[in-house]
Design a protein around this motif. Structure first.
Motif, PDB file in Angstrom:
ATOM      1  N   PRO A 254      37.625  20.439  -1.724  1.00  0.00           N
ATOM      2  CA  PRO A 254      38.933  20.963  -2.139  1.00  0.00           C
ATOM      3  C   PRO A 254      40.118  20.203  -1.551  1.00  0.00           C
ATOM      4  N   TRP A 255      39.904  19.369  -0.550  1.00  0.00           N
ATOM      5  CA  TRP A 255      41.016  18.685   0.098  1.00  0.00           C
ATOM      6  C   TRP A 255      41.426  17.407  -0.621  1.00  0.00           C
ATOM      7  N   HIS A 256      40.489  16.500  -0.820  1.00  0.00           N
ATOM      8  CA  HIS A 256      40.844  15.199  -1.397  1.00  0.00           C
ATOM      9  C   HIS A 256      39.981  14.796  -2.582  1.00  0.00           C
ATOM     10  N   GLY A 257      39.127  15.707  -3.050  1.00  0.00           N
ATOM     11  CA  GLY A 257      38.419  15.478  -4.301  1.00  0.00           C
ATOM     12  C   GLY A 257      37.138  14.678  -4.218  1.00  0.00           C
ATOM     13  N   SER A 258      36.619  14.396  -3.035  1.00  0.00           N
ATOM     14  CA  SER A 258      35.337  13.692  -2.946  1.00  0.00           C
ATOM     15  C   SER A 258      34.245  14.548  -3.583  1.00  0.00           C
ATOM     16  N   VAL A 259      33.311  13.893  -4.287  1.00  0.00           N
ATOM     17  CA  VAL A 259      32.244  14.593  -5.000  1.00  0.00           C
ATOM     18  C   VAL A 259      30.896  14.166  -4.427  1.00  0.00           C
ATOM     19  N   PHE A 260      30.052  15.167  -4.107  1.00  0.00           N
ATOM     20  CA  PHE A 260      28.742  14.902  -3.523  1.00  0.00           C
ATOM     21  C   PHE A 260      27.650  15.559  -4.368  1.00  0.00           C
ATOM     22  N   ARG A 261      26.538  14.850  -4.532  1.00  0.00           N
ATOM     23  CA  ARG A 261      25.394  15.379  -5.267  1.00  0.00           C
ATOM     24  C   ARG A 261      24.670  16.390  -4.388  1.00  0.00           C
ATOM     25  N   LEU A 262      24.416  17.571  -4.932  1.00  0.00           N
ATOM     26  CA  LEU A 262      23.804  18.632  -4.143  1.00  0.00           C
ATOM     27  C   LEU A 262      22.362  18.333  -3.765  1.00  0.00           C
ATOM     28  N   SER A 263      21.651  17.600  -4.592  1.00  0.00           N
ATOM     29  CA  SER A 263      20.230  17.374  -4.350  1.00  0.00           C
ATOM     30  C   SER A 263      19.964  16.511  -3.126  1.00  0.00           C
ATOM     31  N   ASP A 264      20.881  15.562  -2.824  1.00  0.00           N
ATOM     32  CA  ASP A 264      20.630  14.670  -1.690  1.00  0.00           C
ATOM     33  C   ASP A 264      21.881  14.292  -0.905  1.00  0.00           C
ATOM     34  N   GLY A 265      23.055  14.830  -1.285  1.00  0.00           N
ATOM     35  CA  GLY A 265      24.286  14.571  -0.542  1.00  0.00           C
ATOM     36  C   GLY A 265      24.970  13.268  -0.872  1.00  0.00           C
ATOM     37  N   TRP A 266      24.467  12.526  -1.867  1.00  0.00           N
ATOM     38  CA  TRP A 266      25.052  11.229  -2.188  1.00  0.00           C
ATOM     39  C   TRP A 266      26.502  11.386  -2.628  1.00  0.00           C
ATOM     40  N   ASN A 267      27.382  10.500  -2.121  1.00  0.00           N
ATOM     41  CA  ASN A 267      28.796  10.561  -2.484  1.00  0.00           C
ATOM     42  C   ASN A 267      28.988   9.900  -3.846  1.00  0.00           C
ATOM     43  N   VAL A 268      29.123  10.734  -4.858  1.00  0.00           N
ATOM     44  CA  VAL A 268      29.255  10.274  -6.241  1.00  0.00           C
ATOM     45  C   VAL A 268      30.633   9.690  -6.487  1.00  0.00           C
ATOM     46  N   ARG A 269      31.638  10.251  -5.827  1.00  0.00           N
ATOM     47  CA  ARG A 269      33.020   9.804  -6.018  1.00  0.00           C
ATOM     48  C   ARG A 269      33.766   9.911  -4.699  1.00  0.00           C
ATOM     49  N   GLY A 270      34.682   8.947  -4.485  1.00  0.00           N
ATOM     50  CA  GLY A 270      35.471   8.913  -3.260  1.00  0.00           C
ATOM     51  C   GLY A 270      36.625   9.887  -3.301  1.00  0.00           C
ATOM     52  N   PRO A 271      37.433   9.886  -2.234  1.00  0.00           N
ATOM     53  CA  PRO A 271      37.555   8.837  -1.224  1.00  0.00           C
ATOM     54  C   PRO A 271      36.473   8.775  -0.145  1.00  0.00           C
ATOM     55  N   ALA A 272      35.553   9.717  -0.116  1.00  0.00           N
ATOM     56  CA  ALA A 272      34.482   9.649   0.881  1.00  0.00           C
ATOM     57  C   ALA A 272      33.658   8.387   0.676  1.00  0.00           C
ATOM     58  N   THR A 273      33.392   7.678   1.746  1.00  0.00           N
ATOM     59  CA  THR A 273      32.574   6.458   1.668  1.00  0.00           C
ATOM     60  C   THR A 273      31.179   6.672   2.229  1.00  0.00           C
ATOM     61  N   ALA A 274      30.919   7.833   2.825  1.00  0.00           N
ATOM     62  CA  ALA A 274      29.607   8.137   3.399  1.00  0.00           C
ATOM     63  C   ALA A 274      29.049   9.396   2.743  1.00  0.00           C
ATOM     64  N   PRO A 275      27.743   9.458   2.519  1.00  0.00           N
ATOM     65  CA  PRO A 275      27.142  10.667   1.938  1.00  0.00           C
ATOM     66  C   PRO A 275      27.103  11.812   2.936  1.00  0.00           C
ATOM     67  N   GLN A 276      26.808  12.991   2.437  1.00  0.00           N
ATOM     68  CA  GLN A 276      26.654  14.169   3.291  1.00  0.00           C
ATOM     69  C   GLN A 276      25.211  14.268   3.779  1.00  0.00           C
ATOM     70  N   PRO A 277      24.996  14.557   5.064  1.00  0.00           N
ATOM     71  CA  PRO A 277      23.638  14.864   5.509  1.00  0.00           C
ATOM     72  C   PRO A 277      23.085  16.042   4.706  1.00  0.00           C
ATOM     73  N   SER A 278      21.853  15.921   4.244  1.00  0.00           N
ATOM     74  CA  SER A 278      21.270  16.963   3.401  1.00  0.00           C
ATOM     75  C   SER A 278      20.058  17.580   4.085  1.00  0.00           C
ATOM     76  N   PHE A 279      19.692  18.759   3.610  1.00  0.00           N
ATOM     77  CA  PHE A 279      18.600  19.528   4.196  1.00  0.00           C
ATOM     78  C   PHE A 279      17.524  19.817   3.153  1.00  0.00           C
ATOM     79  N   GLU A 280      16.270  19.786   3.591  1.00  0.00           N
ATOM     80  CA  GLU A 280      15.186  20.315   2.774  1.00  0.00           C
ATOM     81  C   GLU A 280      15.241  21.835   2.842  1.00  0.00           C
ATOM     82  N   THR A 281      14.780  22.498   1.806  1.00  0.00           N
ATOM     83  CA  THR A 281      14.822  23.964   1.779  1.00  0.00           C
ATOM     84  C   THR A 281      13.474  24.531   1.377  1.00  0.00           C
TER      85      THR A 281
END
Length: 326
Positions: A254-281
């Motif tokens: 909600p702050w700057h619009g970075s988009v991350f894939r829920l399945s693995d945390g991959w940063n689909v769109r910036g400004p984020a340049t690093a993916p999100q750490p993801s968890f197995e469930t």
């Protein structure tokens, strides 16, 4: 020990005091807001992520500035000896040409920062703009044969570049403007499975915030039953992803619009340049459990529907709500 040395030890560094004051100074905020809207409105398309450095894994601006800084510093070394004005002029020209893409990348990054960072960043940009002007004057003087003036403008330009570099370092290291704000997660979350709540506590399609070892975790359950979990603080500037929007298998900060894939945390769109750490469930006894992906020594276990299909036969951890590791 006398009182004077003791006061010197506790007195704040004057430069840091000025920088801290600059961070808190709001008088330029109206200008900052106008510039930010202008930069965000530029029709850059996919080039915006290219300039952010998403392809590189970190901001590209620090890489681009090496060319003008290196060229101008080399020109200054040559200017210490007379008769090398032609070579110095060539290096000054190379630096001027390379300054443009570096500046564009810097402005694109700057537009996605917090106000405290943007205040320092604006002065950083003004200092570098002054440097470009001084080096342009230096090159013009050299072309006209005014070597002494060309050298003088060059040394003044290098001084401005040095000031801009100091402010850039403050932005990067003290204000963490280009750092990965989720980097510490793998070092903080303990190994094994962590129970975070009953399945019914996670409405389908709604982002929910939970905590594992005091690390905020975003949990999203899909309509079909798949459950995804990511580090909740955005890697860009620690924005709360649990307050973002979920769509097409992704979450948008909600702050700057970075988009991350829920399945693995991959940063689909910036400004984020690093993916999100993801968890197995997985689901155990009707409760959702998570563990950090790719932990050393852990076997790969799928998530989502595969976890939902495992049933409820796994014994849960007792003392801290952790499940047994596979």
């Amino acid at each position: 020990m006398s009182a004077t040395p003791r006061r010197r030890l506790t007195r704040q560094n004057r430069v840091l005091w000025l920088l801290d004051r600059l961070e808190r100074e709001p008088r330029a905020d109206a200008v900052i807001d106008t510039l930010r809207k202008g930069v965000r409105a530029l029709p850059l398309g996919r080039g915006r992520d290219l300039l952010h450095g998403r392809w590189l894994g970190h901001p590209v601006h620090p890489l681009l500035v090496q060319v003008p800084i290196g060229s101008w510093l080399s020109a200054a070394v040559l200017d210490l000896r007379s008769g090398r004005s032609r070579e110095s002029g060539l290096l000054v020209g190379v630096g001027l040409g390379a300054a443009a893409p570096a500046a564009v990348a810097g402005w694109v990054d700057w537009a996605e920062l917090h106000h405290r960072q943007q205040r320092v960043g604006l002065v950083h940009a003004l200092s570098n703009t002054a440097a470009v002007g001084l080096y342009a004057a230096s090159l013009a003087c050299r072309v006209k044969g005014r070597e002494a003036a060309g050298r003088a403008y060059g040394f003044l330009g290098l001084t401005a570049v040095g000031l801009g570099g100091m402010l850039g370092g403050h932005l990067a290291y003290r204000q963490a403007s280009g750092a990965n704000h989720a980097e510490e997660v793998p070092n903080v979350v303990s190994e094994g499975w962590h129970r975070i709540g009953a399945v019914g506590e996670f409405p389908a399609g709604e982002p929910v915030r939970r905590s594992v070892d005091d690390v905020p975790v975003l949990v999203v359950r899909e309509t079909g039953g798949a459950i995804h979990a990511l580090a909740e603080r955005c890697s860009h500037l620690a924005g709360p992803l649990s307050e973002g929007t979920v769509a097409d298998g992704c979450v948008r900060c909600p702050w700057h619009g970075s988009v991350f894939r829920l399945s693995d945390g991959w940063n689909v769109r910036g400004p984020a340049t690093a993916p999100q750490p993801s968890f197995e469930t997985r689901i155990t006894d009707g409760h959702v459990e998570v563990r950090l992906r790719h932990q050393e020594g852990d076997e790969h276990v799928g998530n989502g529907r595969e976890m939902a299909a495992q049933g409820t036969g796994t014994r849960s951890g007792a003392a801290h709500g952790h499940g047994d590791s596979d």
